[in-house]
Design an enzyme around this catalytic site. Structure first.
Site, PDB file in Angstrom:
ATOM      1  N   TYR A  75       0.950  -1.287   0.010  1.00 15.12           N
ATOM      2  CA  TYR A  75      -0.123   0.186   0.156  1.00 15.12           C
ATOM      3  C   TYR A  75       0.799   1.132   0.151  1.00 15.12           C
ATOM      4  CZ  TYR A  75      -3.586  -3.362   1.169  1.00 15.12           C
ATOM      5  OH  TYR A  75      -4.436  -4.343   1.217  1.00 15.12           O
TER       6      TYR A  75
ATOM      7  N   HIS B 122      -8.375   2.065  -5.483  1.00 22.00           N
ATOM      8  CA  HIS B 122      -7.676   1.152  -4.806  1.00 22.00           C
ATOM      9  C   HIS B 122      -6.166   1.333  -4.926  1.00 22.00           C
ATOM     10  CE1 HIS B 122     -11.244  -1.234  -4.065  1.00 22.00           C
ATOM     11  NE2 HIS B 122     -11.629  -1.075  -5.111  1.00 22.00           N
TER      12      HIS B 122
END
Length: 149
Positions: free
Chosen positions: A23, A101
């Protein structure tokens, strides 16, 4: 002035410490700060809500409908694959939104490749980490002002 709601789901408050290889190392606050700066430079108002609770996210969508929010940038996180309630809220308020995302969900586990939102979103941006939010914001700006495209 157009208002854009950035809506972030569960565990995104842990960005920067949670699986940085997947991430990135930037915090959610860093990402939202960059978005606020960009939005302000373009004459837009940016609101942000992050919650680990599905009900709070649904309430934020309902409130966005009441407040006349123009667009939503949504990262439903883990609710991407499970939340019919959040999907129904978005359908009910009819605010156009872009699904974002941080990771490339299409290259991950099979269950992460199913989105309850992709078919009703303006588009999906995936795999660009925090930059994906800025890409979504630029796409919205282009819709507001087609001369920018």
């Amino acid at each position: 002035m157009t208002t854009i709601l950035v809506l972030n789901g569960p565990n995104l408050n842990l960005l920067g410490q949670r699986e940085p290889g997947q991430y990135g190392s930037r915090t959610l606050e860093d990402i939202v700060s960059d978005m606020r700066e960009f939005a302000a430079a373009c004459g837009l108002q940016l609101e942000h809500v992050q919650s680990n609770s599905e009900g709070a996210l649904v309430d934020a969508v309902h409130e966005a409908g009441r407040q006349g929010v123009g667009y939503i940038i949504l990262n439903p996180a883990g609710y991407t694959h499970t939340s019919i309630a959040l999907r129904d809220a978005l359908l009910a308020v009819e605010i156009p939104f872009i699904e974002v995302h941080l990771s490339a969900v299409s290259a991950r586990e099979p269950f992460r490749q199913v989105s309850y939102f992709a078919d009703i979103a303006l588009g999906v941006i995936s795999g660009f980490r925090g930059e994906g939010y800025l890409l979504a914001l630029q796409a919205i700006i282009n819709r507001i002002d087609p001369e920018r495209e």
